[in-house]
Design an enzyme around this catalytic site. Sequence first.
Site, PDB file in Angstrom:
ATOM      1  N   GLU A  32      59.825  37.576  20.252  1.00 46.75           N
ATOM      2  CA  GLU A  32      59.324  36.123  19.791  1.00 46.75           C
ATOM      3  C   GLU A  32      60.054  35.595  18.829  1.00 46.75           C
ATOM      4  O   GLU A  32      60.184  36.204  17.883  1.00 46.75           O
ATOM      5  CB  GLU A  32      57.533  36.306  19.601  1.00 46.75           C
ATOM      6  CG  GLU A  32      57.065  34.894  19.376  1.00 46.75           C
ATOM      7  CD  GLU A  32      55.653  34.985  18.987  1.00 46.75           C
ATOM      8  OE1 GLU A  32      55.248  36.081  18.087  1.00 46.75           O
ATOM      9  OE2 GLU A  32      54.800  34.228  19.342  1.00 46.75           O
ATOM     10  N   HIS A  34      61.028  34.088  15.304  1.00 52.07           N
ATOM     11  CA  HIS A  34      60.084  33.979  14.177  1.00 52.07           C
ATOM     12  C   HIS A  34      61.051  33.332  13.003  1.00 52.07           C
ATOM     13  O   HIS A  34      61.201  33.798  11.778  1.00 52.07           O
ATOM     14  CB  HIS A  34      60.250  35.485  13.607  1.00 52.07           C
ATOM     15  CG  HIS A  34      58.741  36.335  14.214  1.00 52.07           C
ATOM     16  ND1 HIS A  34      58.451  36.649  15.188  1.00 52.07           N
ATOM     17  CD2 HIS A  34      57.444  36.826  13.642  1.00 52.07           C
ATOM     18  CE1 HIS A  34      57.108  37.036  15.601  1.00 52.07           C
ATOM     19  NE2 HIS A  34      56.611  37.026  14.485  1.00 52.07           N
ATOM     20  N   ASP A  43      57.335  41.458  15.513  1.00 53.85           N
ATOM     21  CA  ASP A  43      56.084  41.592  15.980  1.00 53.85           C
ATOM     22  C   ASP A  43      55.739  42.979  16.445  1.00 53.85           C
ATOM     23  O   ASP A  43      54.450  43.497  16.515  1.00 53.85           O
ATOM     24  CB  ASP A  43      55.303  40.534  16.995  1.00 53.85           C
ATOM     25  CG  ASP A  43      54.769  39.479  16.231  1.00 53.85           C
ATOM     26  OD1 ASP A  43      55.042  39.099  14.991  1.00 53.85           O
ATOM     27  OD2 ASP A  43      54.352  38.512  16.988  1.00 53.85           O
ATOM     28  N   HIS A 118      50.763  41.189  17.187  1.00 51.20           N
ATOM     29  CA  HIS A 118      51.033  39.755  18.073  1.00 51.20           C
ATOM     30  C   HIS A 118      49.649  39.450  18.514  1.00 51.20           C
ATOM     31  O   HIS A 118      49.007  39.778  19.315  1.00 51.20           O
ATOM     32  CB  HIS A 118      52.053  40.079  19.175  1.00 51.20           C
ATOM     33  CG  HIS A 118      52.365  38.608  19.896  1.00 51.20           C
ATOM     34  ND1 HIS A 118      52.858  37.775  19.399  1.00 51.20           N
ATOM     35  CD2 HIS A 118      52.252  38.366  21.115  1.00 51.20           C
ATOM     36  CE1 HIS A 118      52.973  36.745  20.287  1.00 51.20           C
ATOM     37  NE2 HIS A 118      52.653  37.316  21.510  1.00 51.20           N
ATOM     38  N   GLU A 120      48.541  36.754  20.306  1.00 51.42           N
ATOM     39  CA  GLU A 120      48.385  36.468  21.636  1.00 51.42           C
ATOM     40  C   GLU A 120      48.057  37.566  22.416  1.00 51.42           C
ATOM     41  O   GLU A 120      47.426  37.572  23.543  1.00 51.42           O
ATOM     42  CB  GLU A 120      49.579  35.770  22.103  1.00 51.42           C
ATOM     43  CG  GLU A 120      49.892  34.229  21.555  1.00 51.42           C
ATOM     44  CD  GLU A 120      50.627  34.076  20.234  1.00 51.42           C
ATOM     45  OE1 GLU A 120      50.633  35.173  19.370  1.00 51.42           O
ATOM     46  OE2 GLU A 120      51.135  33.180  20.153  1.00 51.42           O
ATOM     47  N   HIS A 175      52.338  32.491  10.971  1.00 53.21           N
ATOM     48  CA  HIS A 175      53.369  32.955  12.113  1.00 53.21           C
ATOM     49  C   HIS A 175      54.754  32.934  11.138  1.00 53.21           C
ATOM     50  O   HIS A 175      55.190  31.861  10.703  1.00 53.21           O
ATOM     51  CB  HIS A 175      53.605  32.188  13.227  1.00 53.21           C
ATOM     52  CG  HIS A 175      54.722  32.713  13.955  1.00 53.21           C
ATOM     53  ND1 HIS A 175      54.718  33.732  14.870  1.00 53.21           N
ATOM     54  CD2 HIS A 175      55.881  32.045  14.163  1.00 53.21           C
ATOM     55  CE1 HIS A 175      55.737  33.958  15.543  1.00 53.21           C
ATOM     56  NE2 HIS A 175      56.524  32.779  15.054  1.00 53.21           N
ATOM     57  N   GLU A 180      54.382  37.878   7.033  1.00 54.63           N
ATOM     58  CA  GLU A 180      55.531  38.937   7.690  1.00 54.63           C
ATOM     59  C   GLU A 180      56.644  38.815   6.994  1.00 54.63           C
ATOM     60  O   GLU A 180      57.451  39.800   7.252  1.00 54.63           O
ATOM     61  CB  GLU A 180      55.527  38.066   9.168  1.00 54.63           C
ATOM     62  CG  GLU A 180      54.376  38.421  10.138  1.00 54.63           C
ATOM     63  CD  GLU A 180      54.500  37.663  11.381  1.00 54.63           C
ATOM     64  OE1 GLU A 180      54.273  38.491  12.438  1.00 54.63           O
ATOM     65  OE2 GLU A 180      55.160  36.374  11.526  1.00 54.63           O
TER      66      GLU A 180
HETATM   67 ZN    ZN Z   1      54.764  37.569  13.943  1.00 53.42          ZN
HETATM   68 MN    MN Z   2      53.532  36.837  17.295  1.00 49.10          MN
END
Ligand code: ZN
Ligand code: MN
Length: 257
Positions: A32, A34, A43, A118, A120, A175, A180
């Site tokens: 994904e 970032h 992630d 992650h 989701e 995010h 992170e």
């Molecule tokens: Zn992430």
């Molecule tokens: Mn994610």
Amino acid sequence: MSGRLSDLTWRELDARVAEGPPILFLPTGALEQHGPHLPLGTDAMLPALLAERVAAEIGGLVAPTLPYGYKSQPKSGGGNHMQGCASLDANTYILMVRDLICDFARHGLTRIVLFDGHMENQMFLTEAADLALRALKGEGIEEVRIVKLGYWVMIDEPLEETLFPEGLISWELEHAAVMETSVMLHLRPDLVRTDLIPDHPPAAFPPYDVYPFDPGSVCHSGALSSAAGATAEKGRAVVEGLVPALARQIAEAFPAP
Ligand code: ZN
Ligand code: MN
């Protein structure tokens, strides 16, 4: 002996299981975007790196990371339309995780942690655990226990204050932002494009979701809020705070075999 499941031979694993099944971590991630500064695998890397440290504290094993996840969502990951996102439909994802849980359990690895990086993935991991337990019960395998968590849930108030002296906006908007980025600066500084760390106001969304999502409805860098407050020291504080806390909580969640 290595804590990586994939480093063991079948006989070595057999002997470990015979001693009483070790707690097995399955890190779950995503490919994904970032933001302009963090790699697509963030992630997946973060739960994998943390799981190795937590497993080492409690004599656990770490299975190979599941590097793909459920589709990035606009409000928590920017959205699956963004470059670099390659994701699985929910059905595919649920069945992949279900199949892995079932095979681990059939081979005696009956204490499993779905260790997620992650957001989701979360409810689909729940569904995978539920379907796996149902299938295993039908095979007469009932001594299975599954713990599911996102590693970030163990960030407590003091750590939150360290990370966000001006207050956390929301975990969804974090995010590719301060947390992170900080942990990546600590664990994988070689992969952070420090000159590109974004600094902009948090993305704004209506209180509802619209399908199809209009990519033009939101303008952001791929990070959902500013990452300018990220530092390697904050990342170190997160790792040094989370690892023992996760080890304690996860050990407590599994009664001794
Ligand atoms: Zn992430
Ligand atoms: Mn994610």
